[in-house]
Design an enzyme around this catalytic site. Structure first.
Site, mmCIF file in Angstrom:
data_model
loop_
_atom_site.group_PDB
_atom_site.id
_atom_site.type_symbol
_atom_site.label_atom_id
_atom_site.label_comp_id
_atom_site.label_asym_id
_atom_site.label_seq_id
_atom_site.Cartn_x
_atom_site.Cartn_y
_atom_site.Cartn_z
ATOM 1 N N GLY A 90 0.566 -4.896 0.853
ATOM 2 C CA GLY A 90 -0.589 -4.972 -0.033
ATOM 3 C C GLY A 90 -0.297 -5.708 -1.340
ATOM 4 O O GLY A 90 -1.219 -6.251 -1.959
ATOM 5 N N GLU A 131 -0.642 -9.269 -0.511
ATOM 6 C CA GLU A 131 -2.079 -9.500 -0.318
ATOM 7 C C GLU A 131 -2.814 -9.580 -1.657
ATOM 8 O O GLU A 131 -3.755 -10.354 -1.812
ATOM 9 C CB GLU A 131 -2.650 -8.396 0.578
ATOM 10 N N GLU A 149 4.435 -4.960 7.453
ATOM 11 C CA GLU A 149 3.675 -3.849 8.054
ATOM 12 C C GLU A 149 4.109 -3.515 9.471
ATOM 13 O O GLU A 149 4.065 -2.356 9.885
ATOM 14 C CB GLU A 149 2.167 -4.164 8.033
ATOM 15 N N ALA A 178 0.866 -1.178 0.000
ATOM 16 C CA ALA A 178 0.000 0.000 0.000
ATOM 17 C C ALA A 178 0.902 1.227 0.000
ATOM 18 O O ALA A 178 2.067 1.159 0.413
ATOM 19 C CB ALA A 178 -0.893 -0.020 1.243
HETATM 20 N N1 CAA Z 1 4.594 3.183 -0.860
HETATM 21 C C1 CAA Z 1 4.990 4.356 -1.398
HETATM 22 N N2 CAA Z 1 6.146 4.492 -2.087
HETATM 23 C C2 CAA Z 1 6.919 3.388 -2.214
HETATM 24 C C3 CAA Z 1 6.565 2.151 -1.667
HETATM 25 C C4 CAA Z 1 5.336 2.075 -0.954
HETATM 26 N N3 CAA Z 1 4.870 0.926 -0.427
HETATM 27 N N4 CAA Z 1 7.535 1.262 -1.945
HETATM 28 C C5 CAA Z 1 8.459 1.930 -2.650
HETATM 29 N N5 CAA Z 1 8.103 3.204 -2.807
HETATM 30 C C6 CAA Z 1 8.830 4.279 -3.513
HETATM 31 C C7 CAA Z 1 10.003 4.748 -2.701
HETATM 32 O O1 CAA Z 1 9.599 5.699 -1.723
HETATM 33 C C8 CAA Z 1 10.886 5.344 -3.767
HETATM 34 O O2 CAA Z 1 10.387 6.616 -4.106
HETATM 35 P P1 CAA Z 1 11.432 7.852 -4.401
HETATM 36 O O3 CAA Z 1 12.193 7.384 -5.619
HETATM 37 O O4 CAA Z 1 10.523 8.996 -4.674
HETATM 38 O O5 CAA Z 1 12.287 7.951 -3.187
HETATM 39 C C9 CAA Z 1 10.640 4.433 -4.967
HETATM 40 O O6 CAA Z 1 9.407 3.764 -4.698
HETATM 41 C C10 CAA Z 1 11.716 3.380 -5.127
HETATM 42 O O7 CAA Z 1 11.841 2.675 -3.897
HETATM 43 P P2 CAA Z 1 13.242 2.527 -3.097
HETATM 44 O O8 CAA Z 1 14.148 3.657 -3.420
HETATM 45 O O9 CAA Z 1 12.911 2.281 -1.658
HETATM 46 O O10 CAA Z 1 13.804 1.195 -3.793
HETATM 47 P P3 CAA Z 1 14.793 0.132 -3.139
HETATM 48 O O11 CAA Z 1 15.226 -0.743 -4.272
HETATM 49 O O12 CAA Z 1 15.829 0.793 -2.332
HETATM 50 O O13 CAA Z 1 13.860 -0.724 -2.151
HETATM 51 C C11 CAA Z 1 11.866 -1.886 -1.470
HETATM 52 C C12 CAA Z 1 12.794 -1.472 -2.638
HETATM 53 C C13 CAA Z 1 12.609 -2.887 -0.559
HETATM 54 C C14 CAA Z 1 10.631 -2.565 -2.061
HETATM 55 C C15 CAA Z 1 11.490 -0.615 -0.665
HETATM 56 O O14 CAA Z 1 10.987 0.347 -1.564
HETATM 57 C C16 CAA Z 1 10.465 -0.843 0.398
HETATM 58 O O15 CAA Z 1 10.770 -1.397 1.452
HETATM 59 N N6 CAA Z 1 9.190 -0.428 0.148
HETATM 60 C C17 CAA Z 1 8.142 -0.468 1.124
HETATM 61 C C18 CAA Z 1 7.660 -1.906 1.332
HETATM 62 C C19 CAA Z 1 6.589 -1.951 2.395
HETATM 63 O O16 CAA Z 1 6.813 -1.659 3.544
HETATM 64 N N7 CAA Z 1 5.373 -2.370 1.981
HETATM 65 C C20 CAA Z 1 4.252 -2.496 2.898
HETATM 66 C C21 CAA Z 1 3.478 -1.230 2.909
HETATM 67 S S1 CAA Z 1 2.262 -1.226 4.187
HETATM 68 C C22 CAA Z 1 0.937 -2.046 3.552
HETATM 69 O O17 CAA Z 1 0.986 -2.598 2.456
HETATM 70 C C23 CAA Z 1 -0.271 -2.043 4.424
HETATM 71 C C24 CAA Z 1 -1.331 -2.993 4.018
HETATM 72 O O18 CAA Z 1 -1.293 -4.202 4.259
HETATM 73 C C25 CAA Z 1 -2.518 -2.527 3.392
#
Ligand code: CAA
Length: 260
Positions: free
Chosen positions: A111, A114, A134, A66
């Site tokens: 998400g 999911e 999460e 998400a």
């Molecule tokens: N939401 C918003 N933006 C996201 C994102 C997310 N879930 N995942 C990645 N991005 C964005 C980053 O902020 C980044 O944006 P900028 O270039 O503007 O900085 C861009 O995508 C590229 O990401 P990274 O620079 O972080 O890329 P990376 O290769 O270093 O890492 C990754 C990749 C490990 C997937 C890392 O992006 C990450 O950990 N993302 C978040 C994963 C996460 O926590 N997901 C769960 C979200 S909570 C949820 O989903 C709740 C639910 O159940 C409903």
């Protein structure tokens, strides 16, 4: 609402739904969720449809979760609506009457995991990574993860993944039964397509009713599930496809199913 983050491509009896929001690694914001819901609802009514592939654009992410930037500003009330929207989207996808294959081409986190879990089964590329991280953000999975992961891999594995927030590779995901097959990335869509083509040669009504029997029965007592199976089995005997399938067998020729 014009689709900008979700692309739907229909080729013959198969559709591919692709989440395409590269600047956020295909993360699901409200708009993308609404587009996904609209795409799935549009496919649900197509009688000619035989199968759906759900995938992510690019080579890095299926869906990275998400949208954290959008969630950052939410209070509990907005989060309740956002969670309800996400759960509804996953439910609409899970309820599609035809087989839905997740082709996970990279990160499937939160998400994204999911979304894959809402599909009937998951194929993954070698670079795919799965997790429900999460708790790292101080929340829990909100689009069905605590429920669907538990039902698929069991309570202890689900707890391990959800409590640790660990991200696992495709091989480990296959080992725990989350993923069925792991293939090199260039072969991923072909793998999914090949499964749908094999399914597409079978009786379409039988496939729809098999999905219904499995999904409706899965959370019931065995006796109640068997009641559903009995009804579905008997209903199909009134179909033209059943007569054609059995006649073709006896006449030693391939069947020509019409979906009726
Ligand atoms: N939401 C918003 N933006 C996201 C994102 C997310 N879930 N995942 C990645 N991005 C964005 C980053 O902020 C980044 O944006 P900028 O270039 O503007 O900085 C861009 O995508 C590229 O990401 P990274 O620079 O972080 O890329 P990376 O290769 O270093 O890492 C990754 C990749 C490990 C997937 C890392 O992006 C990450 O950990 N993302 C978040 C994963 C996460 O926590 N997901 C769960 C979200 S909570 C949820 O989903 C709740 C639910 O159940 C409903």
């Amino acid at each position: 609402m014009a689709e900008v983050n979700v692309r739907v491509q229909v080729e013959g009896p198969f559709a591919t739904v692709m989440v395409d929001r590269p600047k956020s690694l295909n993360a699901l914001d409200s708009r993308t969720l609404q587009e996904l819901e609209k795409a799935a609802a549009g496919l649900a009514g197509r009688e000619d449809l035989r199968g759906v592939i759900v995938t992510g654009a690019g080579e890095k992410a299926f869906v990275a979760g998400a949208d954290i930037a959008e969630m950052m500003e939410m209070d509990a009330d907005r989060a309740r609506h956002f969670g309800a929207l996400g759960q509804r989207v996953m439910d609409v996808i899970a309820a599609l009457p035809v087989p839905v294959v997740a082709a996970v081409n990279g990160f499937a986190l939160g998400g994204g995991c999911e979304l894959a879990l809402a599909c009937d089964f998951i194929y993954a590329s070698e670079n795919a990574r799965f997790g429900l991280p999460e708790v790292s953000l101080g929340v829990v999975p909100g689009f069905g993860g605590t429920q669907r992961l538990t039902r698929l891999v069991g309570r202890a594995r689900a707890k391990e993944l959800i409590f640790t927030g660990d991200v696992i590779d495709a091989a480990k995901a296959k080992e725990i039964g989350l993923v069925l097959e792991v293939v090199p990335l260039p072969q991923l869509l072909g793998q999914a397509r090949s499964a749908l083509e094999r399914i597409g040669k079978k009786g379409p009504l039988a496939i729809r009713r098999a999905k219904e029997a499995i999904d409706r029965g899965a959370d019931l007592e065995l006796a109640d599930g068997l009641t559903i199976e009995r009804k579905v089995f008997a209903d199909l005997f009134d179909s033209a496809d059943r007569r054609e399938g059995m006649k073709a067998f006896l006449e030693k020729r391939p069947p020509v199913f019409t979906g009726r």
